[in-house]
Write a protein that holds these residues in place. Structure first.
Motif, PDB file in Angstrom:
ATOM      1  N   LYS A  56       0.555  -0.948  -0.504  1.00  0.00           N
ATOM      2  CA  LYS A  56      -0.366   0.003   0.233  1.00  0.00           C
ATOM      3  C   LYS A  56       0.948   1.032  -0.337  1.00  0.00           C
ATOM      4  O   LYS A  56       1.925   1.434   0.812  1.00  0.00           O
ATOM      5  N   ILE A  57       0.877   1.787  -0.956  1.00  0.00           N
ATOM      6  CA  ILE A  57       1.280   2.957  -0.993  1.00  0.00           C
ATOM      7  C   ILE A  57       0.640   5.113  -0.835  1.00  0.00           C
ATOM      8  O   ILE A  57      -0.607   4.983  -0.956  1.00  0.00           O
ATOM      9  N   TYR A  58       0.754   5.173   0.174  1.00  0.00           N
ATOM     10  CA  TYR A  58      -0.469   6.216   1.000  1.00  0.00           C
ATOM     11  C   TYR A  58       0.891   7.807   0.266  1.00  0.00           C
ATOM     12  O   TYR A  58       2.056   7.396   0.729  1.00  0.00           O
ATOM     13  N   GLU A  59       0.191   8.611  -0.752  1.00  0.00           N
ATOM     14  CA  GLU A  59       0.481   9.300  -0.883  1.00  0.00           C
ATOM     15  C   GLU A  59       0.232  11.413  -0.963  1.00  0.00           C
ATOM     16  O   GLU A  59      -1.376  10.847  -1.314  1.00  0.00           O
ATOM     17  N   LEU A  78      -2.406  20.842 -15.895  1.00  0.00           N
ATOM     18  CA  LEU A  78      -1.254  21.750 -17.043  1.00  0.00           C
ATOM     19  C   LEU A  78       0.661  21.080 -17.102  1.00  0.00           C
ATOM     20  O   LEU A  78       1.493  21.337 -17.768  1.00  0.00           O
ATOM     21  N   GLY A  79       1.203  20.133 -16.227  1.00  0.00           N
ATOM     22  CA  GLY A  79       2.446  19.250 -16.565  1.00  0.00           C
ATOM     23  C   GLY A  79       3.539  20.435 -16.088  1.00  0.00           C
ATOM     24  O   GLY A  79       4.386  20.225 -16.058  1.00  0.00           O
ATOM     25  N   ILE A  80       2.755  21.687 -15.088  1.00  0.00           N
ATOM     26  CA  ILE A  80       3.932  22.672 -14.978  1.00  0.00           C
ATOM     27  C   ILE A  80       4.947  22.096 -14.014  1.00  0.00           C
ATOM     28  O   ILE A  80       5.614  22.286 -13.672  1.00  0.00           O
ATOM     29  N   SER A  81       4.259  21.566 -12.755  1.00  0.00           N
ATOM     30  CA  SER A  81       5.559  21.242 -11.857  1.00  0.00           C
ATOM     31  C   SER A  81       4.719  19.656 -11.326  1.00  0.00           C
ATOM     32  O   SER A  81       5.000  18.799 -10.196  1.00  0.00           O
ATOM     33  N   THR A  82       5.905  18.873 -12.556  1.00  0.00           N
ATOM     34  CA  THR A  82       6.020  17.204 -12.898  1.00  0.00           C
ATOM     35  C   THR A  82       6.899  16.799 -11.976  1.00  0.00           C
ATOM     36  O   THR A  82       7.751  17.283 -11.722  1.00  0.00           O
ATOM     37  N   ASP A  83       6.810  15.963 -11.131  1.00  0.00           N
ATOM     38  CA  ASP A  83       7.162  15.365  -9.747  1.00  0.00           C
ATOM     39  C   ASP A  83       7.817  14.264 -10.206  1.00  0.00           C
ATOM     40  O   ASP A  83       7.518  12.493 -10.697  1.00  0.00           O
ATOM     41  N   VAL A  84       9.379  13.777 -11.351  1.00  0.00           N
ATOM     42  CA  VAL A  84      10.344  13.246 -11.691  1.00  0.00           C
ATOM     43  C   VAL A  84       9.777  12.121 -10.838  1.00  0.00           C
ATOM     44  O   VAL A  84      10.001  11.168 -11.817  1.00  0.00           O
ATOM     45  N   ARG A  85      10.781  11.732  -9.484  1.00  0.00           N
ATOM     46  CA  ARG A  85      10.692  10.799  -8.856  1.00  0.00           C
ATOM     47  C   ARG A  85       9.302   9.675  -9.069  1.00  0.00           C
ATOM     48  O   ARG A  85       8.972   9.027  -8.891  1.00  0.00           O
ATOM     49  N   ASN A 103       1.681   9.854  10.592  1.00  0.00           N
ATOM     50  CA  ASN A 103       2.183  11.428  10.739  1.00  0.00           C
ATOM     51  C   ASN A 103       4.391  11.043  10.336  1.00  0.00           C
ATOM     52  O   ASN A 103       4.754  11.652  11.416  1.00  0.00           O
ATOM     53  N   LEU A 104       4.040  10.807   9.126  1.00  0.00           N
ATOM     54  CA  LEU A 104       5.195  10.422   8.114  1.00  0.00           C
ATOM     55  C   LEU A 104       5.447  11.155   7.012  1.00  0.00           C
ATOM     56  O   LEU A 104       4.190  11.685   6.565  1.00  0.00           O
ATOM     57  N   LEU A 105       6.452  11.873   6.391  1.00  0.00           N
ATOM     58  CA  LEU A 105       6.615  11.956   4.599  1.00  0.00           C
ATOM     59  C   LEU A 105       5.785  11.538   4.038  1.00  0.00           C
ATOM     60  O   LEU A 105       5.913  10.247   4.028  1.00  0.00           O
ATOM     61  N   LEU A 106       4.368  11.991   3.401  1.00  0.00           N
ATOM     62  CA  LEU A 106       4.800  11.219   3.066  1.00  0.00           C
ATOM     63  C   LEU A 106       5.299  11.499   0.767  1.00  0.00           C
ATOM     64  O   LEU A 106       6.232  11.951   1.303  1.00  0.00           O
ATOM     65  N   GLU A 112       3.234  -3.111   7.447  1.00  0.00           N
ATOM     66  CA  GLU A 112       4.584  -2.583   8.183  1.00  0.00           C
ATOM     67  C   GLU A 112       4.813  -1.946   7.488  1.00  0.00           C
ATOM     68  O   GLU A 112       5.250  -1.646   6.410  1.00  0.00           O
ATOM     69  N   ILE A 113       5.642  -0.575   7.700  1.00  0.00           N
ATOM     70  CA  ILE A 113       6.389   1.027   7.338  1.00  0.00           C
ATOM     71  C   ILE A 113       6.948  -0.044   6.849  1.00  0.00           C
ATOM     72  O   ILE A 113       7.931  -0.100   7.880  1.00  0.00           O
ATOM     73  N   VAL A 114       7.475   0.114   5.798  1.00  0.00           N
ATOM     74  CA  VAL A 114       8.758   0.121   4.960  1.00  0.00           C
ATOM     75  C   VAL A 114       9.697   1.001   4.514  1.00  0.00           C
ATOM     76  O   VAL A 114      10.955   0.728   4.414  1.00  0.00           O
ATOM     77  N   HIS A 115       9.248   2.297   4.621  1.00  0.00           N
ATOM     78  CA  HIS A 115       9.570   3.358   3.637  1.00  0.00           C
ATOM     79  C   HIS A 115       8.691   4.207   3.748  1.00  0.00           C
ATOM     80  O   HIS A 115       7.296   4.377   3.747  1.00  0.00           O
ATOM     81  N   SER A 116       9.366   5.570   3.869  1.00  0.00           N
ATOM     82  CA  SER A 116       8.822   6.575   4.117  1.00  0.00           C
ATOM     83  C   SER A 116       9.922   7.783   3.529  1.00  0.00           C
ATOM     84  O   SER A 116      10.918   7.973   3.391  1.00  0.00           O
ATOM     85  N   GLY A 117       8.320   9.459   3.129  1.00  0.00           N
ATOM     86  CA  GLY A 117       9.200  10.753   2.822  1.00  0.00           C
ATOM     87  C   GLY A 117       9.710  11.115   1.756  1.00  0.00           C
ATOM     88  O   GLY A 117       9.769  11.994   0.934  1.00  0.00           O
ATOM     89  N   ALA A 118      10.201   9.751   0.464  1.00  0.00           N
ATOM     90  CA  ALA A 118      10.439  10.126  -0.928  1.00  0.00           C
ATOM     91  C   ALA A 118      10.392   8.856  -1.775  1.00  0.00           C
ATOM     92  O   ALA A 118       9.817   7.560  -0.928  1.00  0.00           O
ATOM     93  N   TYR A 119       9.911   9.036  -2.691  1.00  0.00           N
ATOM     94  CA  TYR A 119       9.540   7.837  -3.741  1.00  0.00           C
ATOM     95  C   TYR A 119      11.011   6.790  -3.733  1.00  0.00           C
ATOM     96  O   TYR A 119      12.048   7.825  -4.687  1.00  0.00           O
ATOM     97  N   PRO A 120      11.049   5.681  -3.288  1.00  0.00           N
ATOM     98  CA  PRO A 120      12.435   4.973  -3.621  1.00  0.00           C
ATOM     99  C   PRO A 120      12.504   4.962  -5.104  1.00  0.00           C
ATOM    100  O   PRO A 120      11.639   4.823  -5.714  1.00  0.00           O
ATOM    101  N   LYS A 121      13.991   4.563  -5.693  1.00  0.00           N
ATOM    102  CA  LYS A 121      14.292   4.789  -7.115  1.00  0.00           C
ATOM    103  C   LYS A 121      14.360   2.591  -7.270  1.00  0.00           C
ATOM    104  O   LYS A 121      13.952   2.342  -6.569  1.00  0.00           O
ATOM    105  N   ALA A 122      14.618   2.237  -8.583  1.00  0.00           N
ATOM    106  CA  ALA A 122      14.410   1.327  -8.707  1.00  0.00           C
ATOM    107  C   ALA A 122      15.190   0.429  -7.649  1.00  0.00           C
ATOM    108  O   ALA A 122      15.019  -1.311  -7.057  1.00  0.00           O
TER     109      ALA A 122
END
Length: 130
Positions: free
Chosen positions: A4-7, A17-24, A55-58, A66-76
């Protein structure tokens, strides 16, 4: 395996508009598509659907409860380590570079250079101060 990905939800500037695309986020979406195609059960939940109960950064990645990662999108590589799977599953994916996004942060439109750039008019009377 259930992921599950909470974002945060995608805003208008990004979705239409594609102005502020989040590349990650965009790269992560490609990884998720590949995982779903391989049969892994994945659910994406945005903050408009539920409150941030962690109460973590999305984003927050929850694997089998179980929470396994938070705060940024992981790379491959990171995602394969988190899920304990072979990284070769992502071999066909080409991730976009974050350089373009970093170079254009703070601009209104990336094509025109409009935004926080400074423009000095040589015919302006206040130029004497420079």
């Amino acid at each position: 395996m259930e992921l599950k990905i909470y974002e945060s939800s995608v805003d208008l500037a990004t979705s239409l508009l594609g102005i502020s695309t989040d590349v990650r986020r965009e790269n992560f979406g490609k990884l998720i598509d590949m995982l779903q195609d391989s049969g892994i059960n994945i659910q994406r939940i945005n903050d408009a659907q539920v409150s941030n109960q962690f109460n973590l950064l999305l984003p927050v990645l929850v694997l089998d409860g179980e929470i396994v990662h938070s705060g940024a999108y992981p790379k491959a590589k990171e995602l394969s380590a988190i899920l304990k799977i072979d990284a070769s599953i992502f071999d066909g994916i080409v991730e976009k570079s974050e350089l373009f996004t970093a170079a254009n942060t703070g601009r209104i439109g990336v094509c025109c250079g409009v935004g926080t750039d400074v423009y000095l008019d040589p015919y302006d009377d206040d130029m004497e101060d420079f």
